[in-house]
Design a protein around this motif. Structure first.
Motif, PDB file in Angstrom:
ATOM      1  N   ARG B  97     139.653  31.970  20.797  1.00  0.00           N
ATOM      2  CA  ARG B  97     139.151  30.756  21.420  1.00  0.00           C
ATOM      3  C   ARG B  97     139.390  29.576  20.486  1.00  0.00           C
ATOM      4  NH1 ARG B  97     133.125  29.938  23.800  1.00  0.00           N
ATOM      5  NH2 ARG B  97     133.080  27.667  23.674  1.00  0.00           N
ATOM      6  N   ILE B  98     139.947  28.498  21.013  1.00  0.00           N
ATOM      7  CA  ILE B  98     140.253  27.336  20.174  1.00  0.00           C
ATOM      8  C   ILE B  98     139.740  26.055  20.820  1.00  0.00           C
ATOM      9  CG2 ILE B  98     142.601  27.173  21.150  1.00  0.00           C
ATOM     10  CD1 ILE B  98     143.483  26.018  18.419  1.00  0.00           C
ATOM     11  N   HIS B  99     139.193  25.179  19.982  1.00  0.00           N
ATOM     12  CA  HIS B  99     138.779  23.857  20.453  1.00  0.00           C
ATOM     13  C   HIS B  99     139.731  22.827  19.863  1.00  0.00           C
ATOM     14  CE1 HIS B  99     135.357  25.462  22.460  1.00  0.00           C
ATOM     15  NE2 HIS B  99     135.013  26.120  21.383  1.00  0.00           N
ATOM     16  N   SER B 100     140.672  22.392  20.700  1.00  0.00           N
ATOM     17  CA  SER B 100     141.725  21.489  20.254  1.00  0.00           C
ATOM     18  C   SER B 100     141.308  20.044  20.402  1.00  0.00           C
ATOM     19  CB  SER B 100     142.988  21.747  21.078  1.00  0.00           C
ATOM     20  OG  SER B 100     143.556  22.979  20.708  1.00  0.00           O
ATOM     21  N   LEU B 101     142.062  19.201  19.728  1.00  0.00           N
ATOM     22  CA  LEU B 101     141.877  17.757  19.818  1.00  0.00           C
ATOM     23  C   LEU B 101     141.753  17.350  21.289  1.00  0.00           C
ATOM     24  CD1 LEU B 101     141.812  15.733  17.548  1.00  0.00           C
ATOM     25  CD2 LEU B 101     144.240  15.326  17.893  1.00  0.00           C
TER      26      LEU B 101
END
Ligand code: SF4
Lengths: 207, 479
Positions: B97-101
């Motif tokens: 899981r990634i929280h990108s810009l």
């Protein structure tokens, strides 16, 4: 890491001493995001010289590097090991090594064996007389054999055991896989999860 | 004999007990990942043909390299862009899981865990970043690790570790108004030095710590590493439980009840013994500021730049001499007479709602000093949104400050937010190392309140100085 028992390859004679890790790989290559693909960076400034040993056949594809005193001193960069490995160097033999370099090599499956200065000279002489002549490194017997002559080499027992077994730190931990799984089976369900939490009411029924 | 908080959390995470001096194998409950220290670890997994063992215990965000302006445009610097693109590809490939810009939960990795409710009491947290100690504020055991360890955790969800020693940092008494968590930790580091905590896990205790909010406790735990400690912890209490409850990933229902029951058993037993202990009287503390180039070189803001000769230890004396030269400061200079070019409010030390609110209260309705650049960088996109909902962005921009998007920003200047050579900055971040905020830049570490007062007056100042100045005006009949 792959198990190592014997390695055979051309003697790659690097007839220099005091080769520090800045020479093995300059700092500008540390900005990269990978742990592989450093073959072009290995000995980058020396390779600008067409006469440099690694620019010569039959050494362009690696082999077993035989080096002078004090190889791998200086900066702790693990990149030095990555670059040697990526170029196709499977083992390094020489009389004296930088301690950190030797530790890093052991972690990454690069065999580093200590041979006497006489053995170093002897292997260089073999390569000079017959470029491409192979050397066989026997980790079990701790010998390096070329042109019918065997030279003993030193490697510490723990590193030797890990290389023979093909165990890196992770592989060692994975020997406890059963214990890890057992521990996981007992972790309470309130522990963090990055997946969406299913409301209790839905999984357990409204009570 | 009873156990300390740290010992309880450790013991409950031992997968295999090390025999004959071998390390214990410790289970890791939460692995936070960012773009700088993860690429070689992912690559290592790929090379060895290994998967990532627990994607459900792993979360990634982009923070160190991210720009704080024009976040909808491609990142200008090619090396920064490459690191971020690599993280995105790796996250996709390994199912992380990634929280990108641009995502609401994107931000400094040490804000992301707490705001999602992933950072919980009694858990183990690691990240390839030394300020992972921040998460100890919840009563978690949290510490930074190197890239090979990052790979190790990805592959096994464990780490082989030798137990730490424990140190109690007792802070008793009531803080005076204008004195904050940041001043406590700067005072602690000045007292024990940047190496004083080596080999220890700190436990911050005492009435002054109990009365702090969770965000204040995070500020303190964050800088444990600046005293050389591996981690810093605060025992969970009602303040902690209230903060965690209802966060998106916090346990719910029966899970919550079970968790709460366990968390209440965590505080250090009365008969437990620490390996070392120090005491600080909170009521004596004043706003603090660093004058040198390591976080231990700090004094009360009412004081003066010290003379190198005042240090008995020759190494400290030499360090002070070098620091004063780099900082371009003369011994005996009153700290309040030092003018700054830039004020930076941000970083994982002080970029949460409480910090922004406190700074905004000071500057509301005023104008910044001429010629001072004021940069306000919320630690996460969520903080930015909350601050905007509370109208804080307007307070900052009316004041003359720049209101930016979330990230590490000028804490280390991996993105374009940097000091120019020779520039002097009052910064709410955690490191005043040479060149940390930009080559040749000079950093004074301060609290958000001091940063705000400094932005108003243009010289290092605390809210006390604003009050004093106003009292003067009243006396003179001006106001
Ligand atoms: S804000 Fe600064 S200290 Fe915190 S994680 Fe980012 S760079 Fe590191």
């Amino acid at each position: 890491m792959e198990k190592i028992s014997t390695l055979t390859g051309p003697i790659v004679p690097l007839e220099r001493s005091n080769v520090d890790t800045d020479q093995i790989i300059p700092a500008v290559f540390l900005k990269r995001v990978t742990k592989t693909g450093y073959d072009d960076a290995l000995f980058h400034s020396w390779r600008q010289d067409p006469a440099f040993v690694l620019n010569q056949e039959p050494y362009r594809h690696g082999g077993i590097l035989v080096v002078g005193n004090d190889f791998g001193t200086g900066s702790s960069r693990e990149h030095a090991v990555w670059a040697l490995r990526d170029f196709g160097i499977t083992a390094v033999l020489g009389p004296r090594f930088g301690e950190i370099f030797r530790g890093n090599a052991g972690k990454q499956g690069l065999l580093v064996g200590k041979i006497t200065e006489e053995a170093t000279e002897a292997l260089w002489a073999v390569a000079r007389a017959n470029p491409g002549e192979p050397v066989t490194v026997d980790l079990e017997a701790r010998t390096a054999t070329a042109a019918g002559v065997s030279h003993p080499f030193e490697i510490d027992d723990y590193t030797r055991w890990r290389l023979l077994e093909g165990l890196d730190d992770i592989a060692l931990t994975l020997r406890d896989e059963a214990a890890i799984s057992a521990f996981e089976a007992k972790r309470p369900s309130w522990m963090p999860t990055t997946q969406d939490r299913t409301p209790q009411a839905r999984t357990q029924g409204a009570s | 004999m009873g156990k300390t908080l740290a010992e309880k959390v450790w013991d409950d995470h031992v997968v295999v007990k090390g025999e004959d001096g071998a390390p214990d194998l410790i289970y890791i409950d939460l692995h936070l990942v960012h773009e700088v220290t993860s690429p070689q670890a992912f690559d290592g997994l790929r090379q060895a043909g290994r998967g990532l063992r627990r994607t459900d215990l792993t979360v990634a965000t982009e923070d160190h390299n991210t720009p704080t302006l024009d976040i909808d445009k491609p990142i200008q610097d090619p090396t920064s862009r490459k690191q971020i693109e690599t993280l995105r590809q790796n996250a996709a490939e390994f199912g992380v899981r990634i929280h990108s810009l641009g995502d609401k939960e994107q931000g400094i990795v040490h804000l992301v865990g707490p705001q999602l409710g992933l950072t919980l009491p009694g858990v183990t947290v690691v990240c390839g970043d030394s300020h992972t100690s921040t998460h100890g504020a919840f009563g978690a055991m949290a510490f930074g690790i190197g890239t090979s360890e990052v790979e190790h955790v990805m592959a096994t969800q464990t780490l082989p570790l030798k137990p730490f020693k424990t140190m109690a940092i007792n802070v008793e008494g009531e803080l005076r108004p204008g004195v904050t968590a940041k001043d406590i930790i700067l005072a602690v580091i000045a007292k024990i030095g940047t190496g004083g905590g080596a080999g220890y896990v700190f436990e911050y205790r005492g009435s002054a710590i109990r009365s702090l909010s969770i965000e204040g406790r995070m500020t303190i735990c964050n800088m444990s590493i600046e005293a050389g400690a591996r981690a810093g912890m605060v025992a969970p209490d009602e303040t902690t439980f209230a903060y965690v409850k209802d966060k998106p990933h916090a346990p719910k229902g029966a899970d919550w009840d079970a968790a709460l029951e366990y968390w209440k058993t965590l505080p250090t037993d009365d008969d437990a013994v620490f390996d070392a202990e120090i005491f600080i009287d909170a009521s004596e503390l004043e706003p603090f500021v660093t004058w040198g180039t390591n976080p231990g070189q700090g004094v009360s803001l009412s004081g003066e730049v010290p003379a190198p000769e005042s240090f008995h230890d020759p190494t400290d004396r030499a360090a002070a001499e070098r620091a004063l030269e780099y900082m371009d400061l003369k011994p005996g200079t009153r700290l309040k007479d030092i003018a700054v070019d830039t004020v930076f409010i941000g970083s994982c030390t002080n970029s949460r709602m409480e910090d922004l609110t406190a700074a905004a209260e000071i500057i509301r309705g005023r104008k910044k000093a001429d010629g001072v650049r004021v940069l306000v960088v919320p630690g996460s996109a969520r903080v930015r949104l909350e601050a905007e909902a509370a109208g804080l962005d307007k307070v900052f921009t009316d004041f003359g400050a720049e209101w930016r998007f979330a990230g590490c920003s000028m804490c280390l200047g991996m993105n374009p937010d940097q000091l120019a050579p020779g520039e002097r900055c009052a910064s709410t971040s955690n490191r005043n190392f040479e060149g940390r905020q930009g080559k040749g830049g000079r950093t004074h570490l301060v609290s958000p309140l001091v940063a705000a007062a400094t932005a108003i007056r243009g010289t290092l100042s605390s809210p006390w100085d604003l009050e004093a100045a106003e009292a003067e005006l009243v006396k003179d009949g001006v106001a």
